[in-house]
Design an enzyme around this catalytic site. Structure first.
Site, PDB file in Angstrom:
ATOM      1  N   GLU A   1       0.847  -1.197   0.000  1.00  0.00           N
ATOM      2  CA  GLU A   1       0.000   0.000   0.000  1.00  0.00           C
ATOM      3  C   GLU A   1       0.882   1.246   0.000  1.00  0.00           C
ATOM      4  O   GLU A   1       2.031   1.208   0.459  1.00  0.00           O
ATOM      5  CB  GLU A   1      -0.872  -0.022   1.273  1.00  0.00           C
ATOM      6  CG  GLU A   1      -1.799   1.166   1.413  1.00  0.00           C
ATOM      7  CD  GLU A   1      -2.802   1.006   2.554  1.00  0.00           C
ATOM      8  OE1 GLU A   1      -2.624   0.092   3.392  1.00  0.00           O
ATOM      9  OE2 GLU A   1      -3.763   1.799   2.599  1.00  0.00           O
TER      10      GLU A   1
ATOM     11  N   ASN B   1     -12.410  -1.060  -0.157  1.00  0.00           N
ATOM     12  CA  ASN B   1     -11.595  -1.628   0.916  1.00  0.00           C
ATOM     13  C   ASN B   1     -12.174  -1.199   2.258  1.00  0.00           C
ATOM     14  O   ASN B   1     -12.430  -0.008   2.472  1.00  0.00           O
ATOM     15  CB  ASN B   1     -10.155  -1.113   0.825  1.00  0.00           C
ATOM     16  CG  ASN B   1      -9.321  -1.558   2.020  1.00  0.00           C
ATOM     17  OD1 ASN B   1      -8.906  -2.714   2.088  1.00  0.00           O
ATOM     18  ND2 ASN B   1      -9.100  -0.664   2.985  1.00  0.00           N
ATOM     19  N   GLU B   2     -12.373  -2.143   3.138  1.00  0.00           N
ATOM     20  CA  GLU B   2     -12.857  -1.869   4.496  1.00  0.00           C
ATOM     21  C   GLU B   2     -13.964  -0.816   4.481  1.00  0.00           C
ATOM     22  O   GLU B   2     -13.892   0.196   5.184  1.00  0.00           O
ATOM     23  CB  GLU B   2     -11.699  -1.453   5.413  1.00  0.00           C
ATOM     24  CG  GLU B   2     -10.706  -2.577   5.608  1.00  0.00           C
ATOM     25  CD  GLU B   2      -9.731  -2.396   6.781  1.00  0.00           C
ATOM     26  OE1 GLU B   2      -9.677  -1.304   7.359  1.00  0.00           O
ATOM     27  OE2 GLU B   2      -9.048  -3.385   7.108  1.00  0.00           O
TER      28      GLU B   2
ATOM     29  N   TYR C   1      -6.760  -9.170  11.586  1.00  0.00           N
ATOM     30  CA  TYR C   1      -5.479  -8.867  12.225  1.00  0.00           C
ATOM     31  C   TYR C   1      -5.486  -9.429  13.644  1.00  0.00           C
ATOM     32  O   TYR C   1      -6.535  -9.492  14.291  1.00  0.00           O
ATOM     33  CB  TYR C   1      -5.256  -7.352  12.298  1.00  0.00           C
ATOM     34  CG  TYR C   1      -4.908  -6.725  10.961  1.00  0.00           C
ATOM     35  CD1 TYR C   1      -3.622  -6.833  10.438  1.00  0.00           C
ATOM     36  CD2 TYR C   1      -5.863  -6.011  10.219  1.00  0.00           C
ATOM     37  CE1 TYR C   1      -3.292  -6.250   9.215  1.00  0.00           C
ATOM     38  CE2 TYR C   1      -5.536  -5.432   9.000  1.00  0.00           C
ATOM     39  CZ  TYR C   1      -4.245  -5.557   8.508  1.00  0.00           C
ATOM     40  OH  TYR C   1      -3.909  -4.984   7.300  1.00  0.00           O
TER      41      TYR C   1
ATOM     42  N   GLU D   1      -6.173  -8.975   3.781  1.00  0.00           N
ATOM     43  CA  GLU D   1      -5.283  -8.387   4.792  1.00  0.00           C
ATOM     44  C   GLU D   1      -5.323  -9.286   6.009  1.00  0.00           C
ATOM     45  O   GLU D   1      -6.408  -9.574   6.537  1.00  0.00           O
ATOM     46  CB  GLU D   1      -5.713  -6.967   5.175  1.00  0.00           C
ATOM     47  CG  GLU D   1      -5.488  -5.961   4.067  1.00  0.00           C
ATOM     48  CD  GLU D   1      -5.813  -4.524   4.482  1.00  0.00           C
ATOM     49  OE1 GLU D   1      -5.625  -4.179   5.673  1.00  0.00           O
ATOM     50  OE2 GLU D   1      -6.253  -3.767   3.606  1.00  0.00           O
TER      51      GLU D   1
ATOM     52  N   GLN E   1       1.980  -6.108   5.751  1.00  0.00           N
ATOM     53  CA  GLN E   1       2.256  -5.783   4.367  1.00  0.00           C
ATOM     54  C   GLN E   1       3.703  -6.115   4.057  1.00  0.00           C
ATOM     55  O   GLN E   1       4.477  -6.354   4.974  1.00  0.00           O
ATOM     56  CB  GLN E   1       1.992  -4.307   4.099  1.00  0.00           C
ATOM     57  CG  GLN E   1       0.587  -3.840   4.431  1.00  0.00           C
ATOM     58  CD  GLN E   1       0.292  -2.468   3.838  1.00  0.00           C
ATOM     59  OE1 GLN E   1       1.009  -1.934   3.008  1.00  0.00           O
ATOM     60  NE2 GLN E   1      -0.796  -1.870   4.325  1.00  0.00           N
TER      61      GLN E   1
HETATM   62  O1  AHR Z   1      -2.663  -2.510   6.495  1.00  0.00           O
HETATM   63  C1  AHR Z   1      -2.861  -1.258   7.095  1.00  0.00           C
HETATM   64  C2  AHR Z   1      -4.296  -0.785   7.049  1.00  0.00           C
HETATM   65  O2  AHR Z   1      -5.041  -1.693   7.809  1.00  0.00           O
HETATM   66  C3  AHR Z   1      -4.985  -0.774   5.707  1.00  0.00           C
HETATM   67  O3  AHR Z   1      -4.831   0.407   5.017  1.00  0.00           O
HETATM   68  C4  AHR Z   1      -6.404  -0.961   6.063  1.00  0.00           C
HETATM   69  O4  AHR Z   1      -7.131  -1.608   5.052  1.00  0.00           O
HETATM   70  C5  AHR Z   1      -6.373  -1.729   7.362  1.00  0.00           C
HETATM   71  O5  AHR Z   1      -7.178  -1.163   8.329  1.00  0.00           O
END
Ligand code: AHR
Length: 485
Positions: free
Chosen positions: A25, A173-174, A242, A293, A344
């Site tokens: 990103e 995204n999100e 996450y 992600e 990432q």
């Molecule tokens: O990976 C970092 C951020 O985490 C990304 O931009 C977002 O999609 C997520 O909240």
């Protein structure tokens, strides 16, 4: 002594190579001074990209790379990243350091990177601050045949007459959070507008809808319910997961090691629940899960830039273990999963590389991707581990078969005890000798730094497949064994 049963007749499915995908990103130090150093830099580079990193990345065979975000995708105007005289924009995702987005890396440069590393491209489109027509224009610019549309001719003037190959397109995204804080019903309607136009112009594009955060299954329920008429051209439901905030990234306690791994293991529940909902709508043959992600998210500031690069963090053997545990889970659920992208690639959350100036080092997680790479495109088989119910003392295992060889990947989740196991062959005959790669350090907090770049590395050796195998605490082991003649 544990036993790992390798149940060859029970095939779980093919592990899509894209399960071993990555994410890059425009955020913090991922691109500028990470992947990109510039064509005129004194740092060795290939057409502007850091040579050392490119070569290491080629070695692990990255199948796919997602871009330009993340949340950044939701403020990205693709026209800013083509041609001469590119504008400088606000990039909230580098807010800690007041850097701006120069757009030096745009569509052509990113696709050049994909070509260099042999990865397919996965583009995320902007739903929050753009329009379906702009998404379609970006596709037109990238995908229309040479000499056809005005945008294809503009692409040619910018140096690429032939169409690019971009198989995967994310719609937003999100969107439940940074991507517009939408309600699922609202997002689903937006998705229908976007997907209709995008599919209509480029029916071969594989479109992914924004999926859940963590365990928000209400989002899944509402979005999938609304996509019945889009089912035939919706190929993915892009969930995020996450795990983290279990102590200091490098100074964690044993209890925090356990807690981090339990959180990581939770991804399996999220995969199963999302899949149950998709199957409940009879969409399982069309819509696969895309975990675009995932990874460890620790408190900021532990990376070499000391907080300058937003979300940059150090990685220890604990992060490597989360990677091994997650990848084993993905392998074992391969029939549900079309792609995953660890977040990432460089100088960020669960990164494989840390780079800056002339430095470029790999993290322990990089080694896991190297050790697991032959799972890509292989047939996963069932594994059963005995005496494995105490999570903190358990083994994480998956196995696959490809090109006449078996690959078994094992993580010893215990931070306290070594473990031993035998390999029990069910319905197959393996050669007596195999090759092993071990990722291990006596100190589970060990990590690589610019001063000590190879503190954590792998060792390779041969082993006897009929004898018990020992795996140290907190270690990851990859065993490759050919089939007997
Ligand atoms: O990976 C970092 C951020 O985490 C990304 O931009 C977002 O999609 C997520 O909240």
């Amino acid at each position: 002594m544990k036993k790992i049963y390798l149940v060859a007749p029970h095939k779980l499915g093919t592990i899509a190579p894209e399960v071993y995908g990555h994410f890059s990103e425009h955020i913090g130090g991922v691109f500028y001074d990470g992947l990109w150093v510039g064509r005129d830099s004194s740092i060795p580079n290939i057409r502007g990209f850091r040579k050392d990193l490119i070569e290491k990345l080629q070695k692990i065979k990255p199948p796919v790379l997602r871009w330009p975000g993340g949340c950044y995708a939701e403020v990205y105007n693709w026209r800013d990243g083509i041609g001469e005289d590119r504008p400088t924009r606000i990039n909230w995702w580098t807010r800690n350091d007041h850097r701006y987005e120069p757009n030096t890396v745009g569509t052509h440069e990113f696709l050049d990177l994909c070509e260099l590393i042999g990865a397919k491209a996965y583009f995320a489109t902007n739903v929050t601050s753009s329009s379906p027509m702009e998404a379609r224009n970006w596709m037109d610019y990238c995908l229309s045949p040479e000499g056809t549309t005005t945008l294809a001719k503009e692409r040619a003037r910018n140096g690429h007459p032939q169409p690019f190959d971009i198989p995967y397109w994310g719609v937003g995204n999100e969107n439940w959070g940074g991507g517009g804080n939408m309600r699922p019903e609202y997002y689903a309607d937006e998705y229908r507008r976007y997907a209709t136009l995008m599919n209509n112009a480029f029916p071969e594009a594989r479109l992914f809808a924004c999926g859940t955060n963590f365990e928000d299954f209400n989002w899944t329920q509402k979005v999938i319910a609304s996509l019945q008429s889009q089912k035939s051209y919706t190929h993915g439901f892009a969930m995020h997961y996450y795990c983290g905030f279990a102590g200091d990234p490098v100074g964690f306690t044993e209890e925090e090691w356990d807690r981090q791994l339990r959180q990581a293991k939770g991804i399996e529940y999220a995969i199963k629940r999302n899949w149950n909902i998709i199957s409940g709508f009879n969409a399982q043959d069309k819509i696969k899960l895309v975990v675009d992600e995932w990874g460890c998210w620790h408190p900021d500031g532990s990376g070499p830039s000391k907080g300058y690069n937003l979300f940059e963090q150090q990685s220890t053997l604990r992060d490597a273990m989360v990677a091994a545990l997650s990848l084993n889970i993905f392998n074992n659920h391969c029939e549900k999963i079309a792609m995953t992208n660890v977040a990432q690639l460089v100088n960020n959350l669960h990164a494989l590389f840390l780079a800056g100036g002339e430095h470029c080092i790999v993290t322990p997680t990089y080694h896991v991707y190297d050790m697991f790479k032959e799972h890509q495109g292989a047939e996963a088989i069932e594994t059963v581990v005995t005496d494995n119910s105490d999570f903190a003392e358990s083994l994480s295992v998956s196995a696959s078969v490809k090109d006449g060889q078996l690959l078994v990947t094992v993580g010893n989740l215990s931070c306290r005890h070594d473990a031993a196991f035998t390999l029990e062959q069910v319905g197959m005959k393996l050669a007596s000798q195999g090759s092993a790669v071990l990722l291990h350090d006596d100190d589970l907090h060990a990590h690589n730094t610019f001063d000590e770049p190879e503190r954590v590395k792998t060792v390779s050796y041969t082993f006897d497949s009929a004898q018990p195998v020992t795996i140290p605490k907190g270690a990851v082991l990859a065993l490759r064994i050919p089939f007997a003649e």
